[in-house]
Write a protein that holds these residues in place. Structure first.
Motif, PDB file in Angstrom:
ATOM      1  N   LEU A 149       0.725  -1.284  -0.013  1.00  0.00           N
ATOM      2  CA  LEU A 149      -0.013   0.040   0.112  1.00  0.00           C
ATOM      3  C   LEU A 149       0.907   1.201   0.204  1.00  0.00           C
ATOM      4  N   ARG A 176       0.383   5.067   1.553  1.00  0.00           N
ATOM      5  CA  ARG A 176      -0.610   5.691   2.090  1.00  0.00           C
ATOM      6  C   ARG A 176      -0.085   7.155   2.276  1.00  0.00           C
ATOM      7  N   GLU A 205      -3.480   0.943  -3.698  1.00  0.00           N
ATOM      8  CA  GLU A 205      -3.081  -0.434  -3.684  1.00  0.00           C
ATOM      9  C   GLU A 205      -2.231  -0.653  -4.728  1.00  0.00           C
ATOM     10  N   SER A 215      -5.076   0.765  -7.627  1.00  0.00           N
ATOM     11  CA  SER A 215      -6.466   1.223  -7.577  1.00  0.00           C
ATOM     12  C   SER A 215      -6.148   1.811  -5.938  1.00  0.00           C
ATOM     13  N   TRP A 216      -7.624   2.396  -5.565  1.00  0.00           N
ATOM     14  CA  TRP A 216      -7.407   3.144  -4.279  1.00  0.00           C
ATOM     15  C   TRP A 216      -8.475   2.335  -3.444  1.00  0.00           C
ATOM     16  N   ARG A 217      -8.112   2.235  -2.219  1.00  0.00           N
ATOM     17  CA  ARG A 217      -8.722   1.770  -1.071  1.00  0.00           C
ATOM     18  C   ARG A 217      -9.659   2.718  -0.306  1.00  0.00           C
ATOM     19  N   SER A 218      -9.376   4.010   0.121  1.00  0.00           N
ATOM     20  CA  SER A 218      -9.979   4.844   0.491  1.00  0.00           C
ATOM     21  C   SER A 218      -9.758   6.138   0.147  1.00  0.00           C
ATOM     22  N   GLN A 262     -11.489   2.242  -8.058  1.00  0.00           N
ATOM     23  CA  GLN A 262     -11.560   1.804  -6.597  1.00  0.00           C
ATOM     24  C   GLN A 262     -11.346   0.377  -6.310  1.00  0.00           C
ATOM     25  N   SER A 263     -10.588  -0.124  -5.348  1.00  0.00           N
ATOM     26  CA  SER A 263     -10.138  -1.319  -5.066  1.00  0.00           C
ATOM     27  C   SER A 263     -11.626  -2.246  -4.313  1.00  0.00           C
ATOM     28  N   SER A 299     -10.963  -3.927  -2.036  1.00  0.00           N
ATOM     29  CA  SER A 299     -10.586  -4.465  -0.356  1.00  0.00           C
ATOM     30  C   SER A 299     -11.068  -3.012   0.114  1.00  0.00           C
ATOM     31  N   THR A 300     -11.046  -3.206   1.518  1.00  0.00           N
ATOM     32  CA  THR A 300     -11.287  -1.868   2.458  1.00  0.00           C
ATOM     33  C   THR A 300     -10.251  -1.898   3.090  1.00  0.00           C
ATOM     34  N   ASP A 301      -9.669  -0.522   3.628  1.00  0.00           N
ATOM     35  CA  ASP A 301      -8.496  -0.261   4.152  1.00  0.00           C
ATOM     36  C   ASP A 301      -8.859  -0.675   5.845  1.00  0.00           C
TER      37      ASP A 301
END
Length: 214
Positions: free
Chosen positions: A168, A170, A181, A189-192, A208-209, A211-213
């Motif tokens: 990741l 951040r 991500e 891709s982006w998690r949040s 958007q991924s 997955s969640t952060d």
């Protein structure tokens, strides 16, 4: 006489190690199906590897060297003069783990977000990543990303990390924070993300991924 023979034997041993082909030494190390190398030349002390790719993502060619100061706890191979996004790094193999330290990485923004034609570079400095059987277990390193006025993206700074085996980035900016991500080399891709950044990332073609952060 015995001391003389011992000294000669030691001299031959040192010479043999110094001339050990890099290709032979590489073959004795842990192998990974994720890593492909087209050619290996030179000795363990001074060599060159070319046509390097990781999971299908081209990394280019590198000069390699091994320093006596970096033999413990495991031998560390220096990569320098990289022709791709990875400019330099120190590699160590420990069991089934690959440890990357002192990594200097520079990636064109266009390679991360193909929708952008921006002539800008994202830099990761002093990167450290540990891969256990190809899975990210720990990561750190400073990230600096330039502003992209074309779509209103500000300057970002942040750090690398690992979460559930995924690398990741951040990042923080004046427009809010975002967690990206990184997978498959240059796939992003982006998690949040803050609401404002989510709109900008969509405009840049970054999805958007699933997955969640955490």
């Amino acid at each position: 006489m015995i001391l003389r023979i011992g000294a000669i034997t030691l001299a031959f041993l040192i010479a043999a190690i110094a001339m050990l082909p890099l290709r032979m030494a590489w073959a004795t190390g842990p192998q990974s199906s994720d890593l492909a190398i087209a050619s290996i030349d030179g000795t363990v002390w001074s060599g060159r590897i070319a046509g390097v790719s990781w999971r299908g993502h081209a990394l280019g060619a590198f000069d390699t060297s091994l320093s006596p100061a970096d033999l413990l706890p495991q031998p560390a191979l220096h990569l320098t003069a990289g022709t791709g996004p990875l400019k330099s790094a120190l590699l160590r193999a420990s069991g089934d783990a690959l440890i990357i330290t002192r990594a200097d990485i520079r990636m064109d923004v266009a390679s991360l977000a193909p929708a952008l034609a921006a002539n800008a570079t994202v830099r990761i400095s002093n990167g450290e990543i540990t891969l256990q059987r190809g899975i990210c277990t720990t990561a750190s390193g400073r990230i600096d990303a330039p502003a992209i006025p074309e779509i209103g993206l500000p300057v970002f700074t942040g750090a690398l990390s690992c979460d559930r085996g995924v690398l990741l980035a951040r990042l923080a900016s004046t427009a809010g924070d975002v967690v990206l991500e990184l997978s498959g080399g240059s796939q992003v891709s982006w998690r949040s993300a803050s609401p404002a950044l989510a709109i900008m990332l969509a405009a840049a073609g970054i999805a958007q991924s699933a997955s969640t952060d955490t």
